[in-house]
Design a protein around this motif. Sequence first.
Motif, PDB file in Angstrom:
ATOM      1  N   ASN D  63      -3.449 -10.070  -2.657  1.00 48.13           N
ATOM      2  CA  ASN D  63      -2.133 -10.747  -2.263  1.00 48.13           C
ATOM      3  C   ASN D  63      -1.751 -11.883  -3.092  1.00 48.13           C
ATOM      4  O   ASN D  63      -2.663 -12.566  -3.509  1.00 48.13           O
ATOM      5  CB  ASN D  63      -2.258 -10.796  -0.896  1.00 48.13           C
ATOM      6  CG  ASN D  63      -0.859 -11.353  -0.321  1.00 48.13           C
ATOM      7  OD1 ASN D  63      -0.283 -12.290  -0.964  1.00 48.13           O
ATOM      8  ND2 ASN D  63      -0.376 -10.835   0.953  1.00 48.13           N
ATOM      9  N   TYR D  65      -0.109 -14.369  -2.281  1.00 45.57           N
ATOM     10  CA  TYR D  65      -0.257 -15.497  -1.754  1.00 45.57           C
ATOM     11  C   TYR D  65      -1.623 -15.976  -1.646  1.00 45.57           C
ATOM     12  O   TYR D  65      -2.104 -17.320  -1.474  1.00 45.57           O
ATOM     13  CB  TYR D  65       0.631 -15.441  -0.605  1.00 45.57           C
ATOM     14  CG  TYR D  65       1.933 -15.092  -0.593  1.00 45.57           C
ATOM     15  CD1 TYR D  65       2.681 -16.131  -1.097  1.00 45.57           C
ATOM     16  CD2 TYR D  65       2.739 -14.054  -0.198  1.00 45.57           C
ATOM     17  CE1 TYR D  65       4.116 -15.916  -1.469  1.00 45.57           C
ATOM     18  CE2 TYR D  65       3.872 -13.747  -0.518  1.00 45.57           C
ATOM     19  CZ  TYR D  65       4.650 -14.759  -1.111  1.00 45.57           C
ATOM     20  OH  TYR D  65       5.936 -14.412  -1.349  1.00 45.57           O
ATOM     21  N   SER D 131      -4.521 -16.988   3.972  1.00 43.31           N
ATOM     22  CA  SER D 131      -3.415 -17.165   2.961  1.00 43.31           C
ATOM     23  C   SER D 131      -2.170 -18.081   3.319  1.00 43.31           C
ATOM     24  O   SER D 131      -1.136 -17.822   3.768  1.00 43.31           O
ATOM     25  CB  SER D 131      -2.668 -15.754   2.540  1.00 43.31           C
ATOM     26  OG  SER D 131      -3.770 -14.946   2.237  1.00 43.31           O
ATOM     27  N   VAL D 132      -2.813 -19.341   3.560  1.00 41.75           N
ATOM     28  CA  VAL D 132      -1.987 -20.583   3.995  1.00 41.75           C
ATOM     29  C   VAL D 132      -1.520 -21.405   3.034  1.00 41.75           C
ATOM     30  O   VAL D 132      -1.092 -22.589   3.394  1.00 41.75           O
ATOM     31  CB  VAL D 132      -2.594 -21.238   5.117  1.00 41.75           C
ATOM     32  CG1 VAL D 132      -2.865 -20.315   6.453  1.00 41.75           C
ATOM     33  CG2 VAL D 132      -3.973 -21.523   4.939  1.00 41.75           C
ATOM     34  N   MET D 133      -1.710 -21.259   1.870  1.00 41.49           N
ATOM     35  CA  MET D 133      -1.702 -22.171   0.702  1.00 41.49           C
ATOM     36  C   MET D 133      -2.530 -23.291   0.939  1.00 41.49           C
ATOM     37  O   MET D 133      -3.347 -23.832   1.839  1.00 41.49           O
ATOM     38  CB  MET D 133      -0.262 -22.870   0.687  1.00 41.49           C
ATOM     39  CG  MET D 133       0.872 -21.970   0.637  1.00 41.49           C
ATOM     40  SD  MET D 133       0.953 -21.095  -1.046  1.00 41.49           S
ATOM     41  CE  MET D 133       0.906 -19.326  -0.470  1.00 41.49           C
ATOM     42  N   ARG D 450       6.519 -20.708  -4.710  1.00 39.45           N
ATOM     43  CA  ARG D 450       5.762 -20.307  -3.729  1.00 39.45           C
ATOM     44  C   ARG D 450       6.249 -19.000  -3.310  1.00 39.45           C
ATOM     45  O   ARG D 450       6.239 -18.471  -2.007  1.00 39.45           O
ATOM     46  CB  ARG D 450       5.341 -21.226  -2.479  1.00 39.45           C
ATOM     47  CG  ARG D 450       4.517 -22.269  -2.854  1.00 39.45           C
ATOM     48  CD  ARG D 450       4.394 -23.167  -1.511  1.00 39.45           C
ATOM     49  NE  ARG D 450       3.328 -23.998  -1.871  1.00 39.45           N
ATOM     50  CZ  ARG D 450       2.821 -24.959  -0.842  1.00 39.45           C
ATOM     51  NH1 ARG D 450       3.272 -24.518   0.131  1.00 39.45           N
ATOM     52  NH2 ARG D 450       1.994 -25.574  -1.175  1.00 39.45           N
ATOM     53  N   THR D 451       6.625 -18.050  -4.193  1.00 37.02           N
ATOM     54  CA  THR D 451       6.962 -16.632  -3.957  1.00 37.02           C
ATOM     55  C   THR D 451       6.695 -15.899  -4.982  1.00 37.02           C
ATOM     56  O   THR D 451       6.869 -16.195  -6.082  1.00 37.02           O
ATOM     57  CB  THR D 451       8.588 -16.590  -3.758  1.00 37.02           C
ATOM     58  OG1 THR D 451       8.901 -15.436  -3.194  1.00 37.02           O
ATOM     59  CG2 THR D 451       9.447 -17.131  -4.761  1.00 37.02           C
ATOM     60  N   SER D 452       6.294 -14.557  -4.561  1.00 33.31           N
ATOM     61  CA  SER D 452       5.702 -13.428  -5.485  1.00 33.31           C
ATOM     62  C   SER D 452       7.230 -13.103  -6.351  1.00 33.31           C
ATOM     63  O   SER D 452       8.117 -13.485  -5.802  1.00 33.31           O
ATOM     64  CB  SER D 452       4.974 -12.439  -4.914  1.00 33.31           C
ATOM     65  OG  SER D 452       5.764 -12.062  -4.077  1.00 33.31           O
ATOM     66  N   THR D 454      10.370 -11.567  -7.121  1.00 29.14           N
ATOM     67  CA  THR D 454      11.361 -10.792  -6.281  1.00 29.14           C
ATOM     68  C   THR D 454      12.750 -11.059  -6.997  1.00 29.14           C
ATOM     69  O   THR D 454      12.916 -11.982  -7.601  1.00 29.14           O
ATOM     70  CB  THR D 454      11.519 -11.626  -4.969  1.00 29.14           C
ATOM     71  OG1 THR D 454      12.566 -11.169  -3.962  1.00 29.14           O
ATOM     72  CG2 THR D 454      11.642 -12.853  -4.824  1.00 29.14           C
ATOM     73  N   PRO D 558       1.108 -14.544   9.656  1.00 26.65           N
ATOM     74  CA  PRO D 558       2.123 -13.499   9.281  1.00 26.65           C
ATOM     75  C   PRO D 558       1.899 -13.041   7.759  1.00 26.65           C
ATOM     76  O   PRO D 558       2.614 -13.207   6.876  1.00 26.65           O
ATOM     77  CB  PRO D 558       3.475 -14.469   8.995  1.00 26.65           C
ATOM     78  CG  PRO D 558       3.049 -15.774   9.030  1.00 26.65           C
ATOM     79  CD  PRO D 558       1.557 -15.994   9.444  1.00 26.65           C
ATOM     80  N   TRP D 559       0.648 -12.781   7.483  1.00 28.44           N
ATOM     81  CA  TRP D 559       0.294 -12.091   6.304  1.00 28.44           C
ATOM     82  C   TRP D 559      -0.801 -11.003   6.430  1.00 28.44           C
ATOM     83  O   TRP D 559      -1.353 -10.992   7.633  1.00 28.44           O
ATOM     84  CB  TRP D 559      -0.103 -13.093   5.401  1.00 28.44           C
ATOM     85  CG  TRP D 559      -1.521 -13.593   5.763  1.00 28.44           C
ATOM     86  CD1 TRP D 559      -2.835 -13.152   5.559  1.00 28.44           C
ATOM     87  CD2 TRP D 559      -1.705 -14.936   6.518  1.00 28.44           C
ATOM     88  NE1 TRP D 559      -3.734 -13.819   5.945  1.00 28.44           N
ATOM     89  CE2 TRP D 559      -3.292 -14.983   6.560  1.00 28.44           C
ATOM     90  CE3 TRP D 559      -1.063 -15.685   7.014  1.00 28.44           C
ATOM     91  CZ2 TRP D 559      -3.784 -16.051   7.334  1.00 28.44           C
ATOM     92  CZ3 TRP D 559      -1.694 -16.871   7.672  1.00 28.44           C
ATOM     93  CH2 TRP D 559      -3.170 -16.991   7.810  1.00 28.44           C
TER      94      TRP D 559
END
Lengths: 155, 211, 185, 559
Positions: D63, D65, D131-133, D450-452, D454, D558-559
């Motif tokens: 993933n 993230y 995957s919480v950063m 912080r976004t893949s 998109t 939520p992942w």
Amino acid sequence: MKFHLDEKIWLIASFGVIIGMMLFTGYQTFVLGMGPPSGMETIDPQKVDVTAPFDEPGVYEIGENEYEVVMTLQLFSFTPNNIEIPAGSTVHFTMTSKDVTHGIQVAGTNINAMVMPGHIQRITQKFDETGEYLVLCNEYCGTGHQFMATTITVK
Amino acid sequence: MIKNSQTTLSCILVILFGFVLFYVGTDGFRAYTAETARLYKLMEQNPTLPHVTLEDSNSRTYPISDLEDKYLFITFMYTNCGTVCPILEMNMGQVFNLLPEEYIGEDIVFLSISFDPERDDPATLAEYKSHFYNADGETWRMARIEDEEELDQLLETFGVIVIPEGNGDFGHNSAFYLVDRNGVLIDVMDYTKMDEAAERVISILESEKGA
Amino acid sequence: MNQFIYGLILFIVLALPPVSNLLESIMIVHMHMQMPLLVVAGFFMGHYFQLRFPEFFQRWNENGIPGILLFTIIMIYWMIPRTMDEALTMQSVQLFKFISLPFFAGVPLRDSWPKLSLRGKNILITGFTLMFIGMGLLYVLSPEQLCNNYLLVEQITLGWGFITMAICMVIYLAYKTFINEADYE
Amino acid sequence: METTLKQSWRDNAYRALGISPEDAKLSKTYLLVSFTTLLIGGLLGLLQGLNRAGLLELPTWLNYYQVLTAHGILLILVFTSFFTIGYFYAVHSHTLGGLLPKVRKLAWIGFNLKIVGLVLAVIPILMNEASVMFTFYPPLAAHPVFYFGLVFFVIGIWMCAFGSFIQVANWRKENKGQHVPILSYFATGVFVLLFFSSIFVAIEVFMIIPWALGWVETINVMLARTLFWAFGHTLVNIWYLSAVSAWYVVVPKVIGGRRFSDTLTRVVIILLVVLNIPGGFHHQIIDPGIHESVKFLHVFMSLAIGFPSLMTAYAMFAVFEKTARKKGGRGIFRWFSKLPWGDVRFLAPMVAMIAFIPGGAGGIAQSTNQLNQVAHNTLWVVGHFHLTLGTSVALTFFGISYWLVPYLSKRVLTPAINKLGIYQTIFWSAGMVFMAGAMHWVGLLGSPRRTSYTTYFDNATALSWDPYLMFLAVGGTLLTIGILIQVYAVIHLMFFAPKGETEFPIADVEDIATPTPYWTERWGMIIVIMLLVIGMGYVIPVVDMIINAPPGSPPFRPW
């Protein structure tokens, strides 16, 4: 400590820059009312759906060219979405999160705020130019984070 | 040696200065908070009720002077309050209970005044009143003062300070206020000492009877 | 002389109405920022008075004790909840604050501190530590609003502020007690 | 007089003999771990850059993230902390006359604890359970093991901090009344900050663990976030302070000059230590639940950190100019050519310093309230810390490695590796210009961090960002080449370069320098002042967050 003249000038200038930034920020915040979004109200994050005003999210006309958008942010969506408002209107956003920490950002405007569970966040923006504005979540919130977006259409 | 005695002298002077400072600053070591100072001042001045128009939980509108032939037992509150007001009102109810029934309504009327007229309309007040079983709307009334100026004047006369907290709540000071038949404030009492307040009211009413 | 000017500038800045209004709008900032800064301003300005009236300080404050007493009295006075309130509502008290803190607390502190013995200094700090703990507990635990112009939450904040300061001073005292500086210097 | 003589004799003896094998082994191991994580973290970074530009689709089992969490933790926490500790322990060994056996032992215990912590934290990340950063904001809840890993890591860091304090205290006992050597003084500042700031994150993690385990139902989201930033922001500044140590002390020696005022250097360190922790609030400028006036006070607390940095800027350029003019440099700017640009030990930190000019300016801009509202959580911020942390700090660390590694391994820097280092620096700078530049610009346009990849359902605005993101991929590729060269150079210098003695470059102060006041050595007092400043910054908002807290939040995954 002995200072050279140029060092003194540099230090005073540095200090001046910092104080200048301070004064300007303060002037904007307290005189022009442009302070950063700092909603102080709280809410039970597990009961958002039954707490007014978030039990009925939506766009409300509250005056001439003035709208309130009561909005909930939840894992990967904004409610209400695809908002439409007439050009020249001032929009007051009242927002909270139903689950994790989100962020709202509207590209091309100064709307940028953290929306956190348990806190009610407020931000106001005047939309003068027509067009479609992209609204997106800018705080990582999970696998579908990159799909958490909607639009504001100004007509 | 001479120098030394001068230092001693200045020590004494400083202490004296401190004593005077504290004496003046605390009204003779009595009032360490502005609230107690306010109460002392109120007791010395005995201000009279200004003219205000009440709108009570039964939607009746009348000037406060309508009640003036009776003693008034007053508190200031707002219904949305989640901290002090419910306790204040509950304690007021206890005082109400402690008084002999013969006086109630005849010689004394209980009055809760809201300083949040925007939200505390008659319906809200009626709803709030129902939480206090002895608040009947007659002998114990709940009312708002719609006119902002009148409200401010009353709050100022009685030294009630109300600070909006910005989120719909208010910070405010709380006490029992006793007003006599002439509309003169005669006592401000600690709202946490119900027995004392009741005794005080009874003694006033009784002495009046005796006279 | 430089010090006097720095102190004077600080004093004037603090006295500017927007600055003083902002600082006084938050209880803890009022007590723990504005008031100490006023003392600091006086501390700097004190140098000038020392140079100007050396006689006076020598004669009336020979061992530093009267000065430190005056300092303590003024500090305690401004810790009374009522004085804070009245500084906001009464012009005369406000004025007294701006005079007493720099000139009756800052200046004598400047003159007295070097005159005190190490023991005297430690006693003073210990005394203030105890007082701060006491004030902190009072403000944190008091269920009543002690100041009419400040909310209960601000009062609790101020209480924790006092306790934080007390903790810092305890650390300082412990450092002074347990670390023998002679080992290092 | 006699003691100073004895002292200088001993110093010379150590300088001649070089570092003891045990101390060298300790530092070498730390550096090896550091550069290994750089390699892994860097490669993960490349994956992200390519994905973000829409050039690479990650497989379903990996993933975006997850990769981002690992990248952040490995580079911001592990690479930097292992390097800093390895570096400063070498410093202590060199300037304080060898590490005490118990200090060395503490450092090894710390090392093992950190490795255990690292493994514990990485396993849940690999299993996609965390995957919480690296900011791990509740109510995002990772697997509890992740938090246990962090606890071990923090305790490991504390061990190293205590080791450093003991070493310095011991030296001061043996050298009464003297100033601690400047690099060890830097180390003390760094470890003081590390220790006190990690207390905040420790409190946060101890709040989270029972909640992540399900023992308590809810958590105070705001408080956890605030505690994180008290640590998170300071952490970045700690690495910066470590880099600054090389700027003040090492670079002047490399260019053949003298150090700038010793007093000023120590004052800068003290200011950075005292002012740093409350600066964390500028990460929360647009948060709800913090009053505007508190935020305003924090603008000052954040900007104040800029002041010592501006002092540093002056000091550095003063040293450069003085040295260059001594070597015959003339003109207003022509003297620049007299600096040893062909020496990687100078070039890398020099580029790092230049990068700090826009980096620092960007920092001042984004820590003021209204400007922050424009940049917050956009790619601008990512660009900013790739300039400051990724360039100013990382490139200085790289520059240090070209003399520190051979010094430890008793080898020498060959001209070939020096040349390689020059190329490395060029790759790195070019990569950062592309990547950080594009990030700053597209961030201002509104592209979030912080976004893949998109396009937000083919939104026109989002599509218009794509060309800039392409630069990001180009920059990322160049940086990866830089990392490969760098890791190769370190391995070579550590194990394969020709044997020999390498100098530990510490510049001397000017001959006419005025003596440094002794109060700069009173760390007890400095720490008390630091705590007071922390109190000033935190008491108001934290009490408010606790007293006026909303009902807490349950955990989410939520992942």
